[in-house]
Design a protein around this motif. Structure first.
Motif, short mmCIF file in Angstrom:
data_model
loop_
_atom_site.label_atom_id
_atom_site.label_comp_id
_atom_site.label_asym_id
_atom_site.label_seq_id
_atom_site.Cartn_x
_atom_site.Cartn_y
_atom_site.Cartn_z
N GLY A 146 31.87 95.32 27.80
CA GLY A 146 32.42 94.73 29.16
C GLY A 146 33.67 94.41 28.71
O GLY A 146 34.58 94.59 29.68
N ALA A 149 36.08 92.99 24.54
CA ALA A 149 37.14 92.00 24.06
C ALA A 149 37.91 91.32 23.40
O ALA A 149 38.81 91.16 23.55
CB ALA A 149 38.51 93.64 24.82
N ASN A 150 36.99 90.38 24.98
CA ASN A 150 38.16 88.86 25.78
C ASN A 150 37.02 87.90 24.02
O ASN A 150 36.33 87.85 23.92
CB ASN A 150 37.12 88.56 26.84
N TYR A 291 41.59 87.64 28.07
CA TYR A 291 42.61 88.22 28.93
C TYR A 291 41.61 88.93 30.32
O TYR A 291 42.99 88.93 31.24
CB TYR A 291 42.68 89.90 27.78
N VAL A 292 40.54 88.87 30.42
CA VAL A 292 40.28 89.44 31.67
C VAL A 292 40.32 88.94 32.84
O VAL A 292 40.63 89.29 34.01
CB VAL A 292 38.98 90.30 31.45
N GLU A 294 39.39 85.66 35.14
CA GLU A 294 37.08 85.39 35.71
C GLU A 294 37.23 86.31 36.51
O GLU A 294 37.50 87.54 37.55
CB GLU A 294 37.95 84.32 36.45
N THR A 295 35.71 87.10 36.15
CA THR A 295 34.74 87.91 36.61
C THR A 295 34.14 87.17 37.15
O THR A 295 33.47 86.66 36.62
CB THR A 295 34.84 89.73 35.93
N MET A 296 33.24 88.29 37.86
CA MET A 296 31.59 87.03 38.77
C MET A 296 30.95 88.54 39.33
O MET A 296 30.98 89.18 38.99
CB MET A 296 32.19 86.95 40.28
N GLY B 136 40.28 95.16 35.62
CA GLY B 136 39.06 94.25 34.42
C GLY B 136 38.11 94.48 34.03
O GLY B 136 36.78 94.16 33.97
N ILE B 137 37.67 94.50 35.64
CA ILE B 137 36.00 94.66 36.19
C ILE B 137 34.96 95.59 35.58
O ILE B 137 34.95 96.48 35.37
CB ILE B 137 35.95 94.53 37.88
N GLY B 299 36.42 90.73 40.81
CA GLY B 299 37.77 90.10 39.22
C GLY B 299 38.75 90.59 39.71
O GLY B 299 38.91 91.30 40.54
N PRO B 300 39.70 90.71 38.65
CA PRO B 300 40.75 90.30 38.46
C PRO B 300 41.06 92.61 38.69
O PRO B 300 40.80 93.30 37.91
CB PRO B 300 41.84 90.93 37.03
N GLU B 305 46.53 92.21 31.10
CA GLU B 305 45.42 92.14 30.16
C GLU B 305 43.99 92.33 31.11
O GLU B 305 43.56 92.80 30.33
CB GLU B 305 46.47 91.02 30.01
N PRO B 306 44.17 92.13 32.12
CA PRO B 306 42.87 92.77 32.45
C PRO B 306 42.00 94.29 32.79
O PRO B 306 41.25 94.37 31.77
CB PRO B 306 42.36 92.40 33.79
N SER B 309 41.53 94.42 29.27
CA SER B 309 40.58 94.52 28.62
C SER B 309 39.68 95.32 28.94
O SER B 309 38.52 95.67 28.02
CB SER B 309 40.72 93.41 29.08
N ALA B 310 39.57 96.01 29.88
CA ALA B 310 38.80 97.03 30.01
C ALA B 310 39.04 98.36 29.80
O ALA B 310 38.38 99.18 28.64
CB ALA B 310 38.80 97.55 31.75
#
Lengths: 428, 428
Positions: A146, A149-150, A291-292, A294-296, B136-137, B299-300, B305-306, B309-310
């Motif tokens: 997921g 790519a980062n 690139y993404v 911050e995700t959680m 991006g999530i 996430g964003p 970019e996000p 990223s996906a």
């Protein structure tokens, strides 16, 4: 094309049972999703007579490990006994017998993961471990793919359900560590021997696995600086609240200029940070990518069914691709060698408290020592006058850990200081 | 085994550019991870001369769609133009030419997803759309696999970055909808024609996609009841704060006794709920499964970019398995037919306000109407005495939407009532 996939589970404990339950109860859903029938073929344990919460058909039970490892019908082996011995040997035998392996066992993956991944690759089968970190939260697969790519810059969060349960209970009810642990054990949220959880081993194993995935780096258990929560007192919690924090056991991995900082320790988490709101056995893991952003990922970090859900996710993944030739989804095993930051180089704010004589010179002496080591004070508090003397409480500004350690040592040696309590790092 | 995988991108807008940027800048990392070289072969757009933030090598640019669709070297096509026409036709041509397709296009997937998935399956290639929901999530892949062993009971959250940016700004700065939209447009967070975002179309497309994945059910855009945020005023926000809520645009899918409830609308979210803390263009999606319990992905939700990223995550996934025969990872297309719950059957608390004459009988008349329709009042407030009259504010207890709609209609017809504002649902 294979239309049925057969699964053998080693271990009739919490996770083995949870996995079996889901395979049996959601059988139709799973075959609809995968387009294949996934069959629980055998479950092996030394004890198959004690009654369990979910009872598996007796014809599927065996005490003979060869009924799984040497069973040509079985495509996927779930290793759910934990620890390294004999788990590692069982995993190796399964892989060599061309069976894919799914394991929730963080210790064996943290300590022998690379070796086992290479063995899986050599034998053209998969080795998956979604349940090894974060219980039911899908976190391993998002890290592989997921956000693949980062360049990951940071990965951190709450990864141990037992300690978070205890810390939540201490915060909510104000108890001390010892009594709260006992209650957690009575409720089944802590094991009889709770060492692995409360002393930070479990979180460290998980941080090893997260770091391997996130940074693509060779990380060993020995690279993790870790502390547990057994020294946290009700008093620490009281001050945390007073200053606007909640104490959480965090696992933290950061890449800084090509170096890796890896640490597990109790932390004063600001109440405004979402991690302060992660309660009970829940886990939450933050991932920052170039690139993404911050995700959680949040969810239940323990329990038979959530963890079983993650084990079955791996089974689905293997089943989807069971006819495919070997691919690289396992993980690349040519890890980068990265420098691991020494503990002394960590930078943080620190909370600490000191029992001392009720004399006018003590604060000046302590302040002097802190100043000498370039530790500047953000907050100081003189709270209770006890019969023995005073209690002084400090939160510092950001400073190198080597400096605070030197200062602590000197403060301990002051005649008027009776006791310096273990410091706690402040901030996420 | 293929050692290189070539990618063609259609569309040099925000997402096409973000995708190209990541493929170029993180090229080494990506080839390390996948074990294959992934090459940006061609980018096609009608406009390849306007300067972009990230400038792609001119030799890779073309205005001729055939340079991608009829290019035998290209394995994966990224469709990043949005909308259904000509996006759908391009996707179809790519799939028929045995190229896997990656698209962040929620509209085309929501409206034609099943048809396109079947076409992908027939041609032995993949159709992936991780970036279509949650920016991006990683959310699509966890739904397919990570919690694939679960019957999903609920999926809900904030899935549109533009409206969340506007609502956050309105809450923080107190403005009205119109002026805040204008500011968002100036900052590039809302499009010149913002209809798709602000009127709830975008969230509805995403809810269609989430529901197909989560419930395995046939869900069409027409099945979604949706409202946007254009009627939200600063005054609604003021009352939300006063009652302890923050207004968010939520997308909600629930399975209740085999029926599906699907709705998108502004909601009073309690400040204690983590969704109230999702700010700006961030998204957060909750998933409740029968075994995993409650998980959350944050996430964003937008940005070059996000989202790129996906898109690249999908490219990685396809590259990993490019030598494998077709598998079921696309998605099963034999959707279940489930009953869609009628709007009138929704149950919620409702917030509404009424401008009325400053007479003693009005409150009694309104209360009477509410009582007649079994709407019981949780909070009532008479706030400001204006020159024209009074403003009455209500929050009801849980009640069926059909009842509140009937009551609203009758209240509107009262002589002493000047205006009844659009109600807002309360609670998550």
């Amino acid at each position: 094309m294979k239309s049925t996939v057969k699964v053998g589970i080693i271990g009739y404990g919490t996770i083995g049972m949870g996995t079996a339950k889901i395979l049996v109860e959601n059988k139709d859903l799973i075959s609809k999703r995968t387009g294949k029938e996934i069959i629980l073929e055998k479950l092996v344990d030394l004890d198959i007579t004690t009654e369990r919460e979910f009872q598996i058909d007796a014809s599927l039970l065996s005490t003979d490990i060869n009924d799984i490892l040497e069973n040509d019908d079985i495509d996927i082996v779930v290793e759910a006994i934990g620890g390294t011995n004999p788990a590692k040997a069982f995993i190796e035998r399964a892989l060599k017998n061309k069976k894919s392996v799914v394991t929730p066992n963080k210790e064996v993956i943290a300590k022998h993961g690379r070796e086992l991944m290479i063995l899986a690759e050599e034998n053209g089968v998969d080795l998956f471990f979604e349940a090894a970190v974060g219980g039911g939260i899908p976190i391993i697969r998002p890290l592989k793919m997921g956000i693949g790519a980062n360049n990951v810059k940071e990965i951190y969060g709450i990864v141990n359900g037992t300690t978070n349960f205890i810390l939540t209970k201490m915060t909510d009810e104000g108890g001390d560590f010892g009594e709260t642990l006992k209650e957690a054990q009575e409720l089944g949220y802590a094991e009889a021997d709770p060492t692995a959880d409360i002393e930070g081993y479990d979180s460290s194993y998980k941080l090893v696995i997260l770091s391997i995935l996130a940074f693509g780096a060779k990380v060993d258990f020995e690279n993790i600086y870790f502390e547990g929560i057994s020294s946290i007192s009700g008093r620490d919690n009281m001050y945390a609240k007073e200053f606007g924090y909640e104490i959480k056991l965090l696992a933290v991995g950061k890449e800084i200029d090509g170096n890796l900082e890896l640490r597990v320790h109790p932390t004063f988490v600001p109440l405004t940070h979402p991690l302060a709101n992660v309660k009970g056995v829940n886990n939450a893991i933050y991932v920052k990518g170039d690139y993404v952003g911050e995700t959680m990922f949040y969810g239940p970090g323990a329990g038979a069914e959530p963890t079983g859900s993650a084990v079955v996710a791996d089974i689905l993944d293997i089943a989807y691709s069971i006819d495919a030739p070997l691919n690289r989804r396992n993980l690349r095993t040519d890890f980068d060698i990265m420098n691991i930051v020494d503990r002394g180089e960590f930078v943080s704010e620190y909370f600490f408290r000191v029992d001392c004589a009720d004399e006018c010179g003590v604060l000046a002496a302590i302040s002097g020592i802190l100043g000498k080591h370039n530790v500047s004070i953000k907050s100081a508090l003189q709270k209770d006058q006890t019969e023995k003397g005073s209690e002084l409480v400090f939160i510092t500004h950001d400073v190198k850990e080597s400096s605070i350690l030197k200062a602590m040592k000197e403060i301990e040696n002051l005649d008027s200081v009776f006791k310096v309590y273990k410091f706690i790092r402040v901030g996420v």
